[in-house]
Structures are given as structure tokens and as C-alpha cells.
Scaffold this motif. Structure first.
Motif, PDB file in Angstrom:
ATOM      1  N   SER A 210       0.830  -1.207   0.000  1.00  0.00           N
ATOM      2  CA  SER A 210       0.000   0.000   0.000  1.00  0.00           C
ATOM      3  C   SER A 210       0.861   1.252   0.000  1.00  0.00           C
ATOM      4  CB  SER A 210      -0.931   0.004   1.217  1.00  0.00           C
ATOM      5  OG  SER A 210      -1.907  -0.990   1.106  1.00  0.00           O
TER       6      SER A 210
ATOM      7  N   ASP B 164     -11.969   0.074  -9.908  1.00  0.00           N
ATOM      8  CA  ASP B 164     -10.856  -0.844  -9.639  1.00  0.00           C
ATOM      9  C   ASP B 164      -9.670  -0.579 -10.553  1.00  0.00           C
ATOM     10  OD1 ASP B 164     -11.961  -2.230  -7.485  1.00  0.00           O
ATOM     11  OD2 ASP B 164     -13.002  -3.644  -8.785  1.00  0.00           O
TER      12      ASP B 164
ATOM     13  N   PHE C 126      -9.029   9.034   1.069  1.00  0.00           N
ATOM     14  CA  PHE C 126      -9.448   7.633   1.162  1.00  0.00           C
ATOM     15  C   PHE C 126     -10.904   7.440   0.745  1.00  0.00           C
ATOM     16  CE2 PHE C 126     -11.331   9.112   5.065  1.00  0.00           C
ATOM     17  CZ  PHE C 126     -12.392   8.256   5.301  1.00  0.00           C
TER      18      PHE C 126
ATOM     19  N   ALA D 229     -11.242   6.124  -2.786  1.00  0.00           N
ATOM     20  CA  ALA D 229     -10.816   4.724  -2.836  1.00  0.00           C
ATOM     21  C   ALA D 229     -11.847   3.811  -2.184  1.00  0.00           C
ATOM     22  CB  ALA D 229      -9.465   4.574  -2.137  1.00  0.00           C
ATOM     23  N   LEU D 230     -12.496   4.300  -1.139  1.00  0.00           N
ATOM     24  CA  LEU D 230     -13.533   3.519  -0.467  1.00  0.00           C
ATOM     25  C   LEU D 230     -14.697   3.248  -1.403  1.00  0.00           C
ATOM     26  CD1 LEU D 230     -14.464   2.332   2.292  1.00  0.00           C
ATOM     27  CD2 LEU D 230     -15.511   4.556   2.758  1.00  0.00           C
TER      28      LEU D 230
ATOM     29  N   ASN E  48     -12.071  -2.003  -4.996  1.00  0.00           N
ATOM     30  CA  ASN E  48     -12.320  -3.245  -4.264  1.00  0.00           C
ATOM     31  C   ASN E  48     -11.117  -4.182  -4.287  1.00  0.00           C
ATOM     32  OD1 ASN E  48     -15.091  -2.743  -3.489  1.00  0.00           O
ATOM     33  ND2 ASN E  48     -15.659  -3.090  -5.633  1.00  0.00           N
TER      34      ASN E  48
ATOM     35  N   PRO F  82      -7.572  -5.373  -3.302  1.00  0.00           N
ATOM     36  CA  PRO F  82      -6.639  -5.089  -2.195  1.00  0.00           C
ATOM     37  C   PRO F  82      -5.296  -4.521  -2.660  1.00  0.00           C
ATOM     38  CG  PRO F  82      -7.690  -7.221  -1.880  1.00  0.00           C
ATOM     39  CD  PRO F  82      -8.062  -6.757  -3.256  1.00  0.00           C
TER      40      PRO F  82
ATOM     41  N   TYR G  83      -5.287  -0.653  -2.718  1.00  0.00           N
ATOM     42  CA  TYR G  83      -5.672   0.080  -1.514  1.00  0.00           C
ATOM     43  C   TYR G  83      -4.591   1.099  -1.155  1.00  0.00           C
ATOM     44  CZ  TYR G  83      -9.481  -3.139  -0.317  1.00  0.00           C
ATOM     45  OH  TYR G  83     -10.649  -3.867  -0.319  1.00  0.00           O
TER      46      TYR G  83
ATOM     47  N   LEU H  56      -6.773   4.201   3.196  1.00  0.00           N
ATOM     48  CA  LEU H  56      -7.868   3.238   3.191  1.00  0.00           C
ATOM     49  C   LEU H  56      -7.529   2.031   4.060  1.00  0.00           C
ATOM     50  CD1 LEU H  56     -10.616   2.371   2.183  1.00  0.00           C
ATOM     51  CD2 LEU H  56      -9.522   1.423   0.142  1.00  0.00           C
ATOM     52  N   LYS H  57      -6.258   1.614   4.043  1.00  0.00           N
ATOM     53  CA  LYS H  57      -5.822   0.531   4.917  1.00  0.00           C
ATOM     54  C   LYS H  57      -6.020   0.917   6.379  1.00  0.00           C
ATOM     55  CE  LYS H  57      -3.498  -2.703   4.335  1.00  0.00           C
ATOM     56  NZ  LYS H  57      -3.764  -4.152   4.338  1.00  0.00           N
TER      57      LYS H  57
ATOM     58  N   GLN I 145      -9.796   0.884   7.236  1.00  0.00           N
ATOM     59  CA  GLN I 145     -10.307  -0.468   7.422  1.00  0.00           C
ATOM     60  C   GLN I 145      -9.797  -1.080   8.719  1.00  0.00           C
ATOM     61  OE1 GLN I 145      -9.156  -2.469   3.802  1.00  0.00           O
ATOM     62  NE2 GLN I 145     -11.079  -1.955   2.783  1.00  0.00           N
TER      63      GLN I 145
END
Length: 290
Positions: free
Chosen positions: A72, A137, A209, A212-213, A217, A219, A222, A226-227, A230
Motif C-alpha cells: 500500500s 478498480d 481515502f 478509494a472507499l 475493491n 486489495p 488500496y 484506506l488501509k 479499514q
């Protein structure tokens, strides 16, 4: 009281106020650093303030050994550089064009741009547009929708209007094209403004973020923020389920969350010292003589 003594008191008060403001800005950051370097027991007991308790670096060891965090970080660096370069290129192109007083329809273009600062289609139309453009994506879903900031563009237009027109006229007399004038005269004189706007764009993209949220989708795409989001959300869900006696996964230590925050914050802080010298104005001094 003499004027010299009053000036000295005034200077001392200014220094004290500046130091107080600096401390207020640094205190949250220092607190997070202290938590990231402390053990779980003093953190849960509320003993950690601005100095680590039971010093350890286990949280940083876990963060740097997490390949998803490293991935990331690499993706966020690439995303920030790409978005900043493209945003500045588009902002410069539009601002330079709109800084020309003789541009036909200039006022209408400016009106349309200003309207977008106050009104937008909303989140759902934005998502539908990105989906219909087949950008979901992909990295471009994080770059193209917010490519230009109207506010930053207006700032650059104001700066370009402050550059003496005699410089451009002299370049035209020498046979320089508009692109030549832009790259050889305008941009070198605009370095303070360009550096400031580049930093604003980079920080905004680094900390973003929400897009990106909505759009990402995968990973492997990300961003760091965003990491972190989450991570905090999953921890809150686990805490809620534990309170309800569902016996879910173990809660993430506060030191690990704090270390992740520092991990995502320090890289963008490193950039600032390299751009700080451009913030000082005065590039125009001596540009026009006689």
C-alpha cells in the motif's frame, strides 16, 4: 518605558505565542509516537501521554513485516506522484490560458469553473460516471475525478497575473512562442507558487481515502489511508462483538494502530523540507529593470 524596551517585550510575546501554537500542533503527533513506542499495559491504563512507557518497537516490527502495508505504501507513493504531476500539468495549462486578458470567452470559462466550487452532482452521480467510464478498480478512478482543483487554479491565475506583461512582450519580440514563454519565463518565475500547489495536491491525494472507499475493491490498489480506515473499522467491529459476548477475534493493540498512523504520515512529512525554500517569495525582484 522606552521604545526599545517595548519592542523587546513585543518580540518576546510573539515568540511565546508562536512556541505555544507549535506545541499545540505537535502534541497530538508526539502523543501518537509515544503510544506507538509503548507496551499495551501502560496504554490501556492511560499512563502514556508524551513519553513512551515500557519502551518497545514491536508495533513497528509488525508494521514493516506486513507486506500488505508495504504494498500500500508503494502504491500510494506512485499514486501521489502520478496525481500531482497530472494535476499540476492541467492546472498550469488552464491557468496560463485564463490569465490572458484577450482570451475569448474568458469570463464565461471562469464563471463555469467557479460554479463547480460550490455545486456538484453528488456522490451517487460521481460513482455512476466513474462506473460508466469503466474506471472502477483502476488507478485512474483515484486520479481523474479530482484532477483539477478550481481553488488552486484560481490561486495560480492570480499569481500569473502578477507577473509583469513586459516580460512576455519581450519574449514575443524575440520570436518566442507561447509554449516557449511558458517554459522559459513564466514557470521559472512561478516556482514558489508551483511548489506550494504541488505540495497541496500531494498532501490531498496522500490523505484521501473516500474515493478509494467508493471506487476500489482490489486489495492491491488500496492506498495507505484506506488501509488505516479499514484497520480502525475492523477493530471497532471486533470491540463491539466482544462487548456483546460473541467472542470474535482479538482486538488490535493501540500501539500497532499508532505505529501504522506514523508509518503513513512520515513519508509525506519528509517531502516538506525539500519544498520549503520555494515558499519564500521574491523571485520577481530584479526581473524587470529600468
Amino acid at each position: 518605558m522606552s521604545e526599545r524596551a517595548s519592542n523587546r517585550i513585543f518580540d518576546v510575546l510573539n515568540v511565546l505565542i508562536i512556541v505555544a501554537v507549535i506545541l499545540l500542533c505537535l502534541m497530538p503527533f508526539i502523543h501518537i509516537v509515544a503510544i506507538s513506542l509503548s507496551s499495551s499495559r501502560p496504554i490501556m491504563s492511560g499512563l502514556v501521554t508524551f513519553f513512551p512507557k515500557e519502551f518497545n518497537v514491536e508495533a513497528y516490527t509488525k508494521v514493516f513485516s506486513d507486506m500488505s502495508m508495504i504494498r500500500s505504501l508503494g502504491f500510494t507513493i506512485i499514486l501521489t506522484i502520478l496525481a500531482t504531476v497530472l494535476s499540476m500539468a492541467m492546472t498550469i495549462a488552464v491557468a496560463y490560458s485564463l490569465s490572458k486578458k484577450d482570451l475569448r470567452g474568458r469570463k464565461w470559462f471562469m464563471l463555469i469553473i467557479v460554479i463547480t466550487m460550490f455545486f456538484s452532482g453528488g456522490i451517487i452521480p460521481d460513482y455512476i460516471l466513474v462506473r460508466n467510464l469503466h474506471l472502477l478498480d483502476t488507478i485512474w478512478a483515484l486520479v481523474l475525478p479530482g484532477l483539477i482543483s478550481p481553488f488552486y487554479m484560481i490561486i495560480l491565475i492570480s499569481f500569473l497575473n502578477s507577473i509583469p506583461k513586459s516580460l512576455e512582450e519581450a519574449a514575443e519580440i524575440d520570436g518566442t512562442t507561447h509554449l516557449g514563454t511558458l517554459f522559459r519565463i513564466i514557470l521559472p518565475l512561478s516556482l514558489p507558487s508551483l511548489a506550494t500547489l504541488s505540495l497541496f495536491y500531494a498532501v490531498g491525494r496522500w490523505n484521501g481515502f473516500q474515493d478509494a472507499l467508493m471506487y476500489i475493491n482490489r486489495p492491491d490498489l488500496y492506498p495507505l489511508q484506506l488501509k488505516l480506515y479499514q484497520m480502525i473499522q475492523n477493530n471497532q467491529v471486533s470491540e463491539l462483538m466482544q462487548q456483546e459476548g460473541l467472542g470474535m477475534a482479538q482486538l488490535m493493540p493501540e500501539s500497532l494502530k499508532a505505529a501504522s498512523v506514523i508509518f503513513s504520515t512520515v513519508p509525506i512529512l519528509i517531502v516538506y523540507p525539500f519544498l520549503q525554500r520555494f515558499f519564500i517569495s521574491g523571485m520577481m525582484v530584479g526581473a524587470v529593470k529600468g
